[in-house]
Design a protein around this motif. Structure first.
Motif, PDB file in Angstrom:
ATOM      1  N   LYS A 274      28.747   0.452  48.882  1.00 52.43           N
ATOM      2  CA  LYS A 274      28.049  -0.723  49.412  1.00 52.43           C
ATOM      3  C   LYS A 274      26.590  -0.405  49.735  1.00 52.43           C
ATOM      4  CE  LYS A 274      32.166  -2.889  51.395  1.00 52.43           C
ATOM      5  NZ  LYS A 274      32.924  -3.168  52.651  1.00 52.43           N
ATOM      6  N   LEU A 275      26.305   0.875  49.968  1.00 53.30           N
ATOM      7  CA  LEU A 275      24.922   1.289  50.234  1.00 53.30           C
ATOM      8  C   LEU A 275      24.134   1.516  48.943  1.00 53.30           C
ATOM      9  CD1 LEU A 275      25.431   3.857  53.158  1.00 53.30           C
ATOM     10  CD2 LEU A 275      24.904   1.414  53.306  1.00 53.30           C
ATOM     11  N   GLY A 276      24.835   1.465  47.802  1.00 53.27           N
ATOM     12  CA  GLY A 276      24.159   1.623  46.519  1.00 53.27           C
ATOM     13  C   GLY A 276      24.428   2.935  45.818  1.00 53.27           C
ATOM     14  N   TRP A 277      25.395   3.720  46.328  1.00 50.89           N
ATOM     15  CA  TRP A 277      25.685   5.012  45.700  1.00 50.89           C
ATOM     16  C   TRP A 277      26.799   4.871  44.674  1.00 50.89           C
ATOM     17  CZ3 TRP A 277      30.108   8.028  45.308  1.00 50.89           C
ATOM     18  CH2 TRP A 277      29.920   9.333  44.841  1.00 50.89           C
ATOM     19  N   ASN A 278      26.675   5.646  43.604  1.00 52.11           N
ATOM     20  CA  ASN A 278      27.747   5.765  42.619  1.00 52.11           C
ATOM     21  C   ASN A 278      27.757   7.179  42.060  1.00 52.11           C
ATOM     22  OD1 ASN A 278      29.362   3.254  41.853  1.00 52.11           O
ATOM     23  ND2 ASN A 278      27.283   2.419  41.949  1.00 52.11           N
ATOM     24  N   SER A 279      28.929   7.676  41.755  1.00 53.45           N
ATOM     25  CA  SER A 279      29.046   8.956  41.075  1.00 53.45           C
ATOM     26  C   SER A 279      28.573   8.786  39.639  1.00 53.45           C
ATOM     27  CB  SER A 279      30.499   9.433  41.103  1.00 53.45           C
ATOM     28  OG  SER A 279      30.674  10.548  40.259  1.00 53.45           O
ATOM     29  N   LYS A 280      27.681   9.666  39.189  1.00 46.28           N
ATOM     30  CA  LYS A 280      27.108   9.541  37.845  1.00 46.28           C
ATOM     31  C   LYS A 280      27.468  10.702  36.921  1.00 46.28           C
ATOM     32  CE  LYS A 280      23.186   6.754  39.356  1.00 46.28           C
ATOM     33  NZ  LYS A 280      21.711   6.622  39.438  1.00 46.28           N
ATOM     34  N   ILE A 281      28.125  11.729  37.470  1.00 50.94           N
ATOM     35  CA  ILE A 281      28.409  12.920  36.669  1.00 50.94           C
ATOM     36  C   ILE A 281      29.908  12.983  36.382  1.00 50.94           C
ATOM     37  CG2 ILE A 281      28.264  15.444  36.589  1.00 50.94           C
ATOM     38  CD1 ILE A 281      25.878  15.249  38.494  1.00 50.94           C
ATOM     39  N   SER A 282      30.265  12.817  35.127  1.00 52.55           N
ATOM     40  CA  SER A 282      31.669  12.894  34.731  1.00 52.55           C
ATOM     41  C   SER A 282      32.168  14.326  34.877  1.00 52.55           C
ATOM     42  CB  SER A 282      31.834  12.446  33.276  1.00 52.55           C
ATOM     43  OG  SER A 282      31.209  13.390  32.403  1.00 52.55           O
ATOM     44  N   LEU A 283      33.476  14.473  34.837  1.00 60.11           N
ATOM     45  CA  LEU A 283      34.061  15.808  34.963  1.00 60.11           C
ATOM     46  C   LEU A 283      33.588  16.713  33.830  1.00 60.11           C
ATOM     47  CD1 LEU A 283      35.972  17.489  36.700  1.00 60.11           C
ATOM     48  CD2 LEU A 283      37.856  16.712  35.258  1.00 60.11           C
ATOM     49  N   GLU A 284      33.571  16.196  32.634  1.00 60.57           N
ATOM     50  CA  GLU A 284      33.142  16.993  31.481  1.00 60.57           C
ATOM     51  C   GLU A 284      31.671  17.399  31.619  1.00 60.57           C
ATOM     52  OE1 GLU A 284      33.171  16.613  26.618  1.00 60.57           O
ATOM     53  OE2 GLU A 284      34.819  15.826  27.816  1.00 60.57           O
ATOM     54  N   LYS A 285      30.831  16.450  32.016  1.00 62.77           N
ATOM     55  CA  LYS A 285      29.411  16.743  32.203  1.00 62.77           C
ATOM     56  C   LYS A 285      29.216  17.740  33.340  1.00 62.77           C
ATOM     57  CE  LYS A 285      24.937  16.243  31.783  1.00 62.77           C
ATOM     58  NZ  LYS A 285      24.213  16.841  30.632  1.00 62.77           N
ATOM     59  N   GLY A 286      29.975  17.598  34.401  1.00 58.82           N
ATOM     60  CA  GLY A 286      29.864  18.509  35.536  1.00 58.82           C
ATOM     61  C   GLY A 286      30.189  19.942  35.159  1.00 58.82           C
ATOM     62  N   ILE A 287      31.221  20.115  34.357  1.00 53.58           N
ATOM     63  CA  ILE A 287      31.588  21.461  33.907  1.00 53.58           C
ATOM     64  C   ILE A 287      30.517  22.025  32.983  1.00 53.58           C
ATOM     65  CG2 ILE A 287      33.247  22.749  32.498  1.00 53.58           C
ATOM     66  CD1 ILE A 287      35.463  21.085  33.794  1.00 53.58           C
ATOM     67  N   GLU A 288      29.938  21.165  32.146  1.00 49.33           N
ATOM     68  CA  GLU A 288      28.844  21.624  31.286  1.00 49.33           C
ATOM     69  C   GLU A 288      27.640  22.087  32.105  1.00 49.33           C
ATOM     70  OE1 GLU A 288      28.131  18.354  28.693  1.00 49.33           O
ATOM     71  OE2 GLU A 288      29.960  18.691  27.499  1.00 49.33           O
ATOM     72  N   LEU A 289      27.313  21.352  33.174  1.00 45.52           N
ATOM     73  CA  LEU A 289      26.223  21.765  34.063  1.00 45.52           C
ATOM     74  C   LEU A 289      26.544  23.095  34.741  1.00 45.52           C
ATOM     75  CD1 LEU A 289      25.372  18.356  35.798  1.00 45.52           C
ATOM     76  CD2 LEU A 289      23.906  19.635  34.217  1.00 45.52           C
ATOM     77  N   LEU A 290      27.800  23.244  35.131  1.00 43.32           N
ATOM     78  CA  LEU A 290      28.249  24.477  35.773  1.00 43.32           C
ATOM     79  C   LEU A 290      28.058  25.667  34.829  1.00 43.32           C
ATOM     80  CD1 LEU A 290      29.694  25.716  38.260  1.00 43.32           C
ATOM     81  CD2 LEU A 290      31.857  25.154  37.160  1.00 43.32           C
ATOM     82  N   LEU A 291      28.451  25.510  33.588  1.00 41.38           N
ATOM     83  CA  LEU A 291      28.333  26.596  32.605  1.00 41.38           C
ATOM     84  C   LEU A 291      26.873  26.887  32.258  1.00 41.38           C
ATOM     85  CD1 LEU A 291      31.283  25.730  30.207  1.00 41.38           C
ATOM     86  CD2 LEU A 291      31.177  27.558  31.901  1.00 41.38           C
ATOM     87  N   LYS A 292      26.061  25.853  32.210  1.00 44.38           N
ATOM     88  CA  LYS A 292      24.635  26.028  31.912  1.00 44.38           C
ATOM     89  C   LYS A 292      23.970  26.870  32.997  1.00 44.38           C
ATOM     90  CE  LYS A 292      20.348  23.418  31.282  1.00 44.38           C
ATOM     91  NZ  LYS A 292      19.720  22.057  31.291  1.00 44.38           N
ATOM     92  N   ASP A 293      24.256  26.560  34.259  1.00 42.46           N
ATOM     93  CA  ASP A 293      23.675  27.326  35.361  1.00 42.46           C
ATOM     94  C   ASP A 293      24.226  28.744  35.425  1.00 42.46           C
ATOM     95  OD1 ASP A 293      22.043  25.275  36.133  1.00 42.46           O
ATOM     96  OD2 ASP A 293      23.378  24.505  37.677  1.00 42.46           O
ATOM     97  N   GLU A 294      25.494  28.885  35.064  1.00 42.40           N
ATOM     98  CA  GLU A 294      26.106  30.209  35.068  1.00 42.40           C
ATOM     99  C   GLU A 294      25.398  31.125  34.063  1.00 42.40           C
ATOM    100  OE1 GLU A 294      28.849  33.102  36.361  1.00 42.40           O
ATOM    101  OE2 GLU A 294      28.446  31.098  37.138  1.00 42.40           O
ATOM    102  N   LYS A 295      25.013  30.565  32.933  1.00 39.89           N
ATOM    103  CA  LYS A 295      24.302  31.351  31.921  1.00 39.89           C
ATOM    104  C   LYS A 295      22.898  31.732  32.402  1.00 39.89           C
ATOM    105  CE  LYS A 295      26.781  29.372  27.972  1.00 39.89           C
ATOM    106  NZ  LYS A 295      26.681  28.472  26.811  1.00 39.89           N
TER     107      LYS A 295
END
Length: 295
Positions: A274-295
């Motif tokens: 109601k304040l205007g927030w929404n989750s924008k990172i899918s599970l698949e995208k989140g894991i890809e971001l995790l792996l990118k930072d890990e590298k």
């Protein structure tokens, strides 16, 4: 705004601190003199550092001038043999002293970081001391808020994950095991359902909360924070395993569930939406971001 944050050297706190600095806020971090600052080394010159074990809290508030918001993200788990008094001091007494001091110095808002773990605390034996002390401090926060001493916002996080988390926690442990191609990984059946939220999505929610017009903020309010959807732990592990191209054999069912395991937890995020927030990172995208930072 002038924002005081605890837990800056930890997982969520480091992401929050970097985001607040990037947004142009004046940030004061509250830490112990011996805390390892590796997660925020790149932005340390841009923040004010106050070592809480060397000077009283009142000195900080006196010297810094009016503080608009306190974000409390520091916590202690009972993963490494911490006793009850250590958990009580870190998770109840310290934040209570901070809450009292902020209230006395007319800080407008106190945002507390909470966990889904004690949402349905019925015999669940994972981190029981942590869950109990988080619940106890929430009761104090509710008292301060409803007494109109300070606006107290409780953010109840679901299963947050992302870069630079502690290696002892679930997602980093699974990631490390897969990347190292361990011969096998013993796991529970994995049919527990969790609401996995990427840390970047969590940070945008905190950013939104502090930008509210203060007169619109209730004296006490809880927000559940997650995607609002669940997947099984098994699905999460298998996706991580697939994305890492790991050769590790996943042995689901080799370990039993914990006693009185929480079999499903997800956020009711209607209020934060109601304040205007929404989750924008899918599970698949989140894991890809995790792996990118890990590298």
């Amino acid at each position: 705004m002038k924002i005081l944050i605890t837990g800056s050297t930890g997982f969520l706190g480091s992401h929050l601190t970097k985001a607040l600095v990037h947004e142009g806020h004046e940030v004061i971090i509250l830490k112990r003199s011996f805390s390892d600052t590796w997660r925020i080394a790149d932005i340390l010159p841009k923040v004010t550092v106050f070592n809480v074990d060397q000077s009283p809290l009142e000195q900080l508030f006196t010297e810094s001038g009016p503080i608009d918001v306190v974000i409390h993200s520091a916590t202690k788990y009972d993963r490494n043999g911490e006793n009850a008094s250590q958990l009580l001091d870190s998770n109840v007494l310290f934040p209570l002293r901070l809450l009292e001091t902020a209230s006395a110095f007319k800080t407008k808002m106190f945002i507390n970081t909470d966990s889904f773990i004690h949402k349905n605390l019925v015999g669940y034996r994972y981190l029981p001391g942590y869950a109990l002390t988080k619940k106890q401090f929430l009761e104090w926060g509710k008292e301060f808020g409803t007494s109109e001493k300070i606006r107290f916002i409780n953010v109840r996080l679901e299963h947050i994950y992302g870069s630079f988390d502690s290696e002892t926690k679930f997602v980093p442990f699974i990631l490390s095991s897969c990347l190292r191609n361990l011969p096998e990984l013993q796991l529970t059946p994995g049919n527990q359902k969790r609401d996995f939220l990427h840390v970047n999505d969590a940070v945008t929610a905190y950013s939104l909360l502090i930008r509210q017009k203060i007169t619109d903020v209730p004296w006490f309010k809880e927000y559940e924070l997650g995607t609002g959807e669940t997947v099984t732990v098994r699905h999460f592990v298998e996706l991580l395993h697939q994305k890492t191209q790991s050769k590790t054999i996943l042995k689901f069912g080799a370990l039993p569930h914990r006693e009185n395991e929480i079999m499903e937890s997800k956020a009711n995020n209607d209020d934060i939406k109601k304040l205007g927030w929404n989750s924008k990172i899918s599970l698949e995208k989140g894991i890809e971001l995790l792996l990118k930072d890990e590298k």
